[in-house]
Design a protein around this motif. Sequence first.
Motif, PDB file in Angstrom:
ATOM      1  N   SER A  79     -24.709  11.404 -28.523  1.00 28.98           N
ATOM      2  CA  SER A  79     -25.358  10.166 -28.778  1.00 28.98           C
ATOM      3  C   SER A  79     -25.154   9.725 -30.124  1.00 28.98           C
ATOM      4  CB  SER A  79     -26.816  10.403 -28.656  1.00 28.98           C
ATOM      5  OG  SER A  79     -27.292  11.361 -29.518  1.00 28.98           O
ATOM      6  N   GLY A  80     -25.513   8.492 -30.489  1.00 28.52           N
ATOM      7  CA  GLY A  80     -25.203   7.837 -31.837  1.00 28.52           C
ATOM      8  C   GLY A  80     -23.710   7.520 -31.939  1.00 28.52           C
ATOM      9  N   VAL A  81     -23.236   7.310 -33.131  1.00 33.66           N
ATOM     10  CA  VAL A  81     -21.934   7.173 -33.546  1.00 33.66           C
ATOM     11  C   VAL A  81     -21.139   8.345 -33.834  1.00 33.66           C
ATOM     12  CG1 VAL A  81     -20.372   5.619 -34.907  1.00 33.66           C
ATOM     13  CG2 VAL A  81     -22.437   4.661 -33.783  1.00 33.66           C
ATOM     14  N   ARG A  82     -19.999   8.778 -33.286  1.00 34.08           N
ATOM     15  CA  ARG A  82     -19.304   9.934 -33.746  1.00 34.08           C
ATOM     16  C   ARG A  82     -18.192   9.299 -34.879  1.00 34.08           C
ATOM     17  NH1 ARG A  82     -17.958  15.124 -31.112  1.00 34.08           N
ATOM     18  NH2 ARG A  82     -16.142  16.057 -32.177  1.00 34.08           N
ATOM     19  N   ASP A  83     -18.165  10.272 -35.803  1.00 32.90           N
ATOM     20  CA  ASP A  83     -17.008   9.917 -37.075  1.00 32.90           C
ATOM     21  C   ASP A  83     -15.850  10.102 -36.439  1.00 32.90           C
ATOM     22  OD1 ASP A  83     -16.196   9.113 -39.911  1.00 32.90           O
ATOM     23  OD2 ASP A  83     -15.580  11.177 -39.785  1.00 32.90           O
ATOM     24  N   ALA A  84     -14.865   9.169 -36.539  1.00 33.55           N
ATOM     25  CA  ALA A  84     -13.173   9.453 -36.020  1.00 33.55           C
ATOM     26  C   ALA A  84     -12.395   9.021 -37.289  1.00 33.55           C
ATOM     27  CB  ALA A  84     -13.235   8.663 -34.934  1.00 33.55           C
ATOM     28  N   THR A  85     -12.773   9.290 -38.361  1.00 34.23           N
ATOM     29  CA  THR A  85     -11.957   8.986 -39.521  1.00 34.23           C
ATOM     30  C   THR A  85     -11.047  10.034 -40.212  1.00 34.23           C
ATOM     31  OG1 THR A  85     -13.645   9.352 -41.183  1.00 34.23           O
ATOM     32  CG2 THR A  85     -13.520   7.188 -40.283  1.00 34.23           C
ATOM     33  N   ALA A  86     -11.333  11.333 -39.617  1.00 37.12           N
ATOM     34  CA  ALA A  86     -10.729  12.773 -40.068  1.00 37.12           C
ATOM     35  C   ALA A  86     -10.104  13.286 -38.910  1.00 37.12           C
ATOM     36  CB  ALA A  86     -11.604  13.629 -41.009  1.00 37.12           C
ATOM     37  N   PHE A  87      -8.746  13.883 -39.123  1.00 37.14           N
ATOM     38  CA  PHE A  87      -8.115  14.571 -38.189  1.00 37.14           C
ATOM     39  C   PHE A  87      -8.961  15.959 -37.911  1.00 37.14           C
ATOM     40  CE2 PHE A  87      -4.208  12.588 -40.020  1.00 37.14           C
ATOM     41  CZ  PHE A  87      -4.078  11.803 -38.907  1.00 37.14           C
ATOM     42  N   ALA A  88      -8.873  16.387 -36.654  1.00 31.54           N
ATOM     43  CA  ALA A  88      -9.318  17.503 -36.198  1.00 31.54           C
ATOM     44  C   ALA A  88      -8.152  18.822 -36.600  1.00 31.54           C
ATOM     45  CB  ALA A  88      -9.541  17.575 -34.614  1.00 31.54           C
ATOM     46  N   PRO A  89      -8.711  20.174 -36.900  1.00 33.24           N
ATOM     47  CA  PRO A  89      -7.884  21.095 -36.773  1.00 33.24           C
ATOM     48  C   PRO A  89      -6.952  21.150 -35.919  1.00 33.24           C
ATOM     49  CG  PRO A  89      -9.912  21.812 -37.293  1.00 33.24           C
ATOM     50  CD  PRO A  89     -10.202  20.467 -36.674  1.00 33.24           C
ATOM     51  N   GLY A 127       7.918  24.630 -30.079  1.00 32.38           N
ATOM     52  CA  GLY A 127       8.103  25.947 -29.320  1.00 32.38           C
ATOM     53  C   GLY A 127       6.857  26.340 -28.431  1.00 32.38           C
ATOM     54  N   TRP A 128       5.997  25.424 -28.217  1.00 29.00           N
ATOM     55  CA  TRP A 128       4.772  25.826 -27.652  1.00 29.00           C
ATOM     56  C   TRP A 128       4.184  26.864 -28.345  1.00 29.00           C
ATOM     57  CZ3 TRP A 128       9.537  25.886 -25.151  1.00 29.00           C
ATOM     58  CH2 TRP A 128       9.723  24.758 -24.212  1.00 29.00           C
ATOM     59  N   MET A 129       4.283  27.086 -29.516  1.00 36.97           N
ATOM     60  CA  MET A 129       3.549  28.176 -30.473  1.00 36.97           C
ATOM     61  C   MET A 129       2.702  27.487 -31.570  1.00 36.97           C
ATOM     62  SD  MET A 129       6.485  31.238 -30.390  1.00 36.97           S
ATOM     63  CE  MET A 129       7.870  30.080 -31.213  1.00 36.97           C
ATOM     64  N   VAL A 130       3.526  26.424 -32.063  1.00 39.54           N
ATOM     65  CA  VAL A 130       2.889  25.854 -33.340  1.00 39.54           C
ATOM     66  C   VAL A 130       2.993  24.410 -33.293  1.00 39.54           C
ATOM     67  CG1 VAL A 130       3.808  27.900 -35.053  1.00 39.54           C
ATOM     68  CG2 VAL A 130       5.406  25.845 -34.539  1.00 39.54           C
ATOM     69  N   GLY A 131       2.667  23.688 -34.222  1.00 39.48           N
ATOM     70  CA  GLY A 131       2.528  21.991 -34.583  1.00 39.48           C
ATOM     71  C   GLY A 131       1.194  21.449 -34.146  1.00 39.48           C
ATOM     72  N   GLY A 132       1.172  20.133 -34.225  1.00 37.73           N
ATOM     73  CA  GLY A 132      -0.114  19.388 -33.955  1.00 37.73           C
ATOM     74  C   GLY A 132       0.385  18.014 -34.121  1.00 37.73           C
ATOM     75  N   GLY A 133      -0.639  17.290 -33.137  1.00 36.82           N
ATOM     76  CA  GLY A 133      -0.594  15.922 -33.418  1.00 36.82           C
ATOM     77  C   GLY A 133      -0.842  15.250 -34.739  1.00 36.82           C
ATOM     78  N   SER A 134      -1.545  15.950 -35.750  1.00 40.08           N
ATOM     79  CA  SER A 134      -2.128  15.349 -36.714  1.00 40.08           C
ATOM     80  C   SER A 134      -1.120  15.258 -37.876  1.00 40.08           C
ATOM     81  CB  SER A 134      -3.508  15.620 -37.030  1.00 40.08           C
ATOM     82  OG  SER A 134      -3.466  16.969 -37.161  1.00 40.08           O
ATOM     83  N   LEU A 135       0.061  16.151 -37.711  1.00 41.53           N
ATOM     84  CA  LEU A 135       1.161  16.391 -38.866  1.00 41.53           C
ATOM     85  C   LEU A 135       1.473  15.106 -39.347  1.00 41.53           C
ATOM     86  CD1 LEU A 135       2.861  19.572 -37.403  1.00 41.53           C
ATOM     87  CD2 LEU A 135       1.033  19.464 -38.952  1.00 41.53           C
ATOM     88  N   PRO A 136       1.696  15.079 -40.729  1.00 42.12           N
ATOM     89  CA  PRO A 136       2.016  13.779 -41.237  1.00 42.12           C
ATOM     90  C   PRO A 136       3.109  13.003 -41.014  1.00 42.12           C
ATOM     91  CG  PRO A 136       2.205  15.580 -42.913  1.00 42.12           C
ATOM     92  CD  PRO A 136       1.564  15.772 -41.603  1.00 42.12           C
ATOM     93  N   VAL A 137       4.166  13.935 -40.362  1.00 43.40           N
ATOM     94  CA  VAL A 137       5.415  13.048 -39.990  1.00 43.40           C
ATOM     95  C   VAL A 137       5.321  12.410 -38.706  1.00 43.40           C
ATOM     96  CG1 VAL A 137       6.279  14.959 -38.361  1.00 43.40           C
ATOM     97  CG2 VAL A 137       7.852  13.776 -39.852  1.00 43.40           C
ATOM     98  N   TYR A 138       4.076  12.592 -37.738  1.00 44.61           N
ATOM     99  CA  TYR A 138       3.847  11.690 -36.631  1.00 44.61           C
ATOM    100  C   TYR A 138       2.763  10.765 -36.815  1.00 44.61           C
ATOM    101  CZ  TYR A 138       5.719  16.280 -34.914  1.00 44.61           C
ATOM    102  OH  TYR A 138       6.580  17.577 -34.448  1.00 44.61           O
ATOM    103  N   ASP A 139       2.564  10.365 -38.199  1.00 41.24           N
ATOM    104  CA  ASP A 139       1.744   9.179 -38.477  1.00 41.24           C
ATOM    105  C   ASP A 139       2.085   7.896 -37.537  1.00 41.24           C
ATOM    106  OD1 ASP A 139       0.674   6.804 -39.623  1.00 41.24           O
ATOM    107  OD2 ASP A 139      -0.244   8.347 -41.335  1.00 41.24           O
ATOM    108  N   GLY A 140       1.309   7.622 -36.787  1.00 43.27           N
ATOM    109  CA  GLY A 140       1.591   6.773 -35.754  1.00 43.27           C
ATOM    110  C   GLY A 140       1.461   4.976 -36.274  1.00 43.27           C
ATOM    111  N   ALA A 141       1.298   4.710 -37.545  1.00 46.99           N
ATOM    112  CA  ALA A 141       0.776   3.491 -38.179  1.00 46.99           C
ATOM    113  C   ALA A 141       1.973   2.676 -37.975  1.00 46.99           C
ATOM    114  CB  ALA A 141       0.550   3.612 -39.566  1.00 46.99           C
ATOM    115  N   ARG A 142       3.314   3.063 -38.583  1.00 44.98           N
ATOM    116  CA  ARG A 142       4.483   2.214 -38.571  1.00 44.98           C
ATOM    117  C   ARG A 142       4.971   1.780 -37.153  1.00 44.98           C
ATOM    118  NH1 ARG A 142       4.635   6.070 -42.273  1.00 44.98           N
ATOM    119  NH2 ARG A 142       4.918   5.604 -44.292  1.00 44.98           N
TER     120      ARG A 142
END
Length: 555
Positions: A79-89, A127-142
């Motif tokens: 309920s309410g508004v969920r903050d979506a301004t910070a990456f999750a772990p 390698g199905w072992m490490v990584g994440g969608g929030s890593l800075p190289v994958y910044d989707g802005a550009r």
Amino acid sequence: MSLSAATSPSPENETGIETDGPAAGAAAAGAGTVLVHTGAGVVAGQRAGRLSVFRGVPYAAPPVGRLRFASPRPPVPWSGVRDATAFAPESLQPIIPGSGEDSLYANVWTPATDGSRPVLVYIHGGGWMVGGGSLPVYDGARLADRGDLVVVTFNYRLGALGFGLHEELADPETGDFANWGLQDQAALLRWVHANAAAFGGDPGNITVAGTSAGGASTWQLALLPELGHIIRRIVPISACHVWDPSTSLTPADSRQAYELLARRFATTVPGLREVPASALMEAWEELFGGLPGERAVGSGREFRGPVVDGRWMSAFDWELPTPEVPILAVHTRTEGSFYTGPCPPQPTPTPPPTDATELREAVRGVLEKGMAKVSYELVDACITAYREAAEADGLPQDPLSLWTEIWGDALFRYQIMRLSERHARQGRSPQWVMEFAQPVRAPHHGTPHEATSPFLFGTYADTAAIAATYPVPESTPLFHDGPQERAVSETFMDLVAAFARDGVPAGPGAPEWPVFDPERPSTLVLGGERIARTATTSKLRQLRFWDESGWVPRP
């Protein structure tokens, strides 16, 4: 297989702002806030320049407690508004401090929340072992801005929690007992399809891209019938197509692995749900530590991707028909230099060979990634074939160059090219093939595996982002930053954006690009001597060794 030592902040799950509607939420949340109504509740993102950005949006329930080793569940409504301004772990992994089990979150970049833009979903590698969608190289802005796209990145379960198989872990609701990370990816696509319109995207025009393990995932997901109405086209980049014993566990070995873990913790296989996650991860890493021939489990010798379970992976890619959606397949010119460069990702890297004896041992080490026993006759045949191919093509024949080519072809380029050729002969959808050839800076060499991501996302000049994602020091930049690099990056973005928009890759910086035909020059070479040109795929001669070696299956 991208690696990272970055740390993401833990997000606050809710702002606590209760609203009676979007206007009230916007006023309470402050200027620059953008509200979107997802299927689970309202999220508050940020307007940054010409884009709205939403970080850490849940696409599934936290896979913790009884939901460890379970199929992903829908996100828990709020309920309410969920903050979506910070990456999750990021998902739990050994190299990123702060990573954890509660990680099934998505990030969205959009030019506007109205309209109906193409959606590009990107699946990270590692390698199905490490990584994440929030890593800075994958910044989707550009990419979102230049391509007028809705760009989505996300996390999925990794390692022991994401890719394995054991029937005693069967989900009571779905019956599934394997490949939880692949199930997460499918859940993310269903979430994107259901919520794309709220972020200004077209739910009927979703393209899935990914690199390395993520590139293989795009292919595997496109083969699932239940996602046929969601995935419009795919962009597999440097796909690591799995097979055992190199990059996948056999079902029997996977069962053994979980049973060995259960014994270690004095519990049952289902009881592994109660073992502390960090202890479980460390035990899994130890189980697959050391040289492949010294382990209790024989398969999964290099990576441990999806296991053939008859459901989420019915067979390996080389055994199945190719996807029936349009394909834009990408590989780098020198995939292996990611591993043989001055900063390889291995914890204990092999020193570069400097003479014939050292080359022989280095190549044997590569071949042992896919074969329990490697004869020196096979090693010598491999070196001879590559040396002869290099001589015929006018390529370097020094030990480092030969080792690099063998490594990259064995794990990546061989199956990529043979599957592309098979699709050209038998496939039911158009396919384009790209060879990414933009070189890195010395002392790095060639065009390594994963050199594509910084150019697709336009982050190649951000040395901090590169150093946080790749095993390179920030003081030694991986890429040059000049007009050539800018043009290559913009052309890459344009081609992928056009492909996502209407299924035909095109752009002002590229020549007309024909559908791939192995019999004529139809590969787009991006970077290198020129910005873009069509040519015959390079170094095909050296792939012939793998056709008859019996080391890797031929598609």
